[in-house]
Design an enzyme around this catalytic site. Structure first.
Site, PDB file in Angstrom:
ATOM      1  N   CYS A  50      -0.103   3.002   3.697  1.00 42.85           N
ATOM      2  CA  CYS A  50       0.224   2.475   5.025  1.00 42.85           C
ATOM      3  C   CYS A  50       1.237   1.338   5.009  1.00 42.85           C
ATOM      4  O   CYS A  50       1.689   0.904   6.069  1.00 42.85           O
ATOM      5  CB  CYS A  50      -1.055   2.020   5.743  1.00 42.85           C
ATOM      6  SG  CYS A  50      -1.774   0.494   5.074  1.00 42.85           S
TER       7      CYS A  50
ATOM      8  N   CYS B  36       0.820  -1.198   0.000  1.00 42.91           N
ATOM      9  CA  CYS B  36       0.000   0.000   0.000  1.00 42.91           C
ATOM     10  C   CYS B  36       0.863   1.260   0.000  1.00 42.91           C
ATOM     11  O   CYS B  36       1.792   1.383   0.814  1.00 42.91           O
ATOM     12  CB  CYS B  36      -0.935  -0.007   1.210  1.00 42.91           C
ATOM     13  SG  CYS B  36      -1.998   1.447   1.312  1.00 42.91           S
TER      14      CYS B  36
ATOM     15  N   ASP C  17      23.258  -4.860 -16.659  1.00 41.61           N
ATOM     16  CA  ASP C  17      22.928  -5.964 -15.750  1.00 41.61           C
ATOM     17  C   ASP C  17      21.855  -6.828 -16.398  1.00 41.61           C
ATOM     18  O   ASP C  17      20.724  -6.390 -16.589  1.00 41.61           O
ATOM     19  CB  ASP C  17      22.437  -5.400 -14.421  1.00 41.61           C
ATOM     20  CG  ASP C  17      22.075  -6.478 -13.410  1.00 41.61           C
ATOM     21  OD1 ASP C  17      22.204  -7.676 -13.737  1.00 41.61           O
ATOM     22  OD2 ASP C  17      21.664  -6.119 -12.295  1.00 41.61           O
TER      23      ASP C  17
ATOM     24  N   CYS D 288      -6.199  -2.152  -0.222  1.00 40.82           N
ATOM     25  CA  CYS D 288      -5.444  -2.371   1.017  1.00 40.82           C
ATOM     26  C   CYS D 288      -6.403  -2.850   2.105  1.00 40.82           C
ATOM     27  O   CYS D 288      -7.374  -2.148   2.425  1.00 40.82           O
ATOM     28  CB  CYS D 288      -4.767  -1.079   1.452  1.00 40.82           C
ATOM     29  SG  CYS D 288      -3.944  -1.215   3.061  1.00 40.82           S
TER      30      CYS D 288
ATOM     31  N   CYS E 269      -6.002  -0.003   5.412  1.00 40.47           N
ATOM     32  CA  CYS E 269      -6.511   1.375   5.394  1.00 40.47           C
ATOM     33  C   CYS E 269      -7.603   1.594   4.361  1.00 40.47           C
ATOM     34  O   CYS E 269      -8.224   2.669   4.322  1.00 40.47           O
ATOM     35  CB  CYS E 269      -5.366   2.362   5.170  1.00 40.47           C
ATOM     36  SG  CYS E 269      -4.677   2.333   3.488  1.00 40.47           S
TER      37      CYS E 269
END
Length: 467
Positions: free
Chosen positions: A218, A215, A374, A237, A240
């Site tokens: 939160c 989230c 990479d 979420c 929250c």
């Protein structure tokens, strides 16, 4: 900036571009801008400000080139004279080259509107210099960590830059990408969301490479009621209650039709439009959805959007169809450059060839700067889906790494050929291709440029800057 300095920089850039093309040194897509900025550092800001209808920026990890080309065709259909970095040079030097090429020797723009595909890392500077009327952000995935850093770093840089947009600007965001959707929070600019509503495509593919799982408010792990691929989906979420915003422009129904194309039913406030898109794959449908959302925000009539998209042809190297000489076998080029893009490309190919048994591929992996040095991302991509492929030829500067990756993906070594030299690899792949089969070419960015250079020498395609 004094006008004479601008004119000197424009002249220098134009001459550098002409010389580069005449000498066969390339398309002159970045050098002119680099030289001009040395004379007039604010030239991009100055020339962009002269565009009568302003400028648009398109950014994100995957789909920038195709989406911006779709937008270019839509806007041209709408009657705009579009200044567009069509060749894909999306760093600041490339954007500067583009405005110079569309400006006359007196510094006056020959276009009504600017459209700039913009590199993720270059987006903040582009916003500061171009001062766009609209910014589209498509998605955010791990890509070239050696250049960009982690996705949270990129998102933070984007948020800081987007916060400078005035209320007169528009921000078009993907509701299905948690990190991108959250960028719309507390912005002064008008925010429009787009998203996929057809949950039949929620297969949860490549969930192991989801980047935005927590989230943005939160820190609790999101619950996904529908996951289309990686972290793209419908999320909420549980702590929250923060959730995916409701998209204003929605892909209500998507019917995929193998490698030939797809049918899109898109809704928007007050109406709907159906589009027969001549490009395959879920991700190209989402590219078209993003372009449609921008067109809606610019008040382009839906009939013009449909007309442009139904006549659209792919950008070079992005689901580009090529014939190997007169009467030769068909080839399809699909750029791969990160785990999500590679996985979705492989999924599209395997789904139209059950079991993957009829697939013949040439995979070319380079590790130059523009690719990302990479190549550990190869281990995150879902190449396991190719385990039953008939034959794969691997090439490029990191051909050996790709061969090892395919071995661990379960591909029978007898079905794999390693040829580091790309033209020789293409010859080998074509020689092994059965009659009636298609050769699928999956290169990284610089390998794609190398491949098209070879195809141009063979007379099978035009140089990308000539298209």
């Amino acid at each position: 900036m004094p006008l004479d300095t601008t004119l000197i920089a424009v002249a220098l850039g134009k001459l550098a571009g002409q010389l580069s093309r005449r000498l066969g040194a390339g398309g002159g897509t970045t050098l002119p801008g680099s030289l001009a900025r040395r004379v007039a550092p604010a030239i991009l800001r100055d020339l962009s400000a002269r565009l009568p209808h302003g400028a648009l920026l398109v950014s994100g990890t995957n789909g920038k080139t195709t989406t911006s080309r779709m937008l270019s065709e839509i806007l041209r259909t709408h009657g705009e004279r579009v200044l567009h970095n069509r060749a894909g040079a999306n760093l600041i030097s490339g954007l500067t080259t583009t405005v110079i090429s569309a400006t006359n020797w007196m510094g006056q723009p020959q276009a009504t509107l600017g459209l700039f595909e913009t590199d993720e890392a270059a987006l903040p500077q582009a916003i500061a210099e171009v001062r766009p009327r609209l910014v589209l952000i498509h998605n955010l995935f791990r890509d070239q960590l050696d250049r960009y850093g982690e996705v949270d770093t990129v998102a933070t840089n984007w948020r800081t830059a987007l916060a400078t947009l005035p209320a007169s600007s528009t921000l078009v965001l993907n509701a299905d990408d948690p990190a991108v959707a959250d960028l719309g929070r507390d912005m002064a600019a008008r925010v429009i969301y787009y998203g996929l509503e057809d949950t039949r495509h929620a297969t949860g593919a490549a969930a192991h490479i989801a980047d935005s799982q927590f989230c943005r408010r939160c820190g609790t792990r999101y619950h996904f009621s529908a996951a289309f691929y990686a972290h793209i989906g419908h999320y909420q979420c549980p702590q929250c209650g923060h959730q995916r915003p409701q998209p204003a422009v929605a892909l209500a129904r998507l019917d995929l039709r193998g490698t030939t194309g797809s049918h899109l039913a898109i809704t928007y406030p007050g109406g709907a439009v159906e589009i027969g898109l001549p490009l395959p794959g879920l991700y190209n449908a989402l590219n078209a959805l993003a372009a449609t959302a921008v067109a809606y925000s610019l008040a382009v009539p839906p009939a013009q959007t449909r007309q442009a998209l139904e006549a659209f042809s792919a950008a070079f190297g992005r689901i580009e169809r090529v014939v190997a000489g007169t009467g030769g076998p068909p080839m399809l080029i699909a750029l791969i450059k990160n785990p999500v893009g590679a996985s979705e490309t492989v999924r599209m190919l395997v789904e139209q060839a059950p079991g993957g048994r009829d697939l013949h591929l040439l995979i070319a992996i380079n590790d130059r700067f523009a690719d990302g040095t990479d190549v550990s991302w190869l281990w995150d991509a879902d190449f396991e889906a190719l385990a039953d492929a008939a034959h794969v030829t691997v090439s490029g500067t990191r051909a050996a790494d790709m061969a090892v990756r395919l071995k661990y993906a379960g591909l029978n070594p007898e079905r794999m050929t390693t040829v580091e030299d790309l033209p020789a690899a293409l010859d080998a792949a074509l020689a092994a291709l059965p009659a009636g089969a298609t050769l699928y070419l999956l290169p990284t960015y610089t390998a794609m440029l190398d491949l098209r250079e070879d195809l141009a020498k063979r007379g099978w395609v035009r140089q990308f800057w000539e298209e």
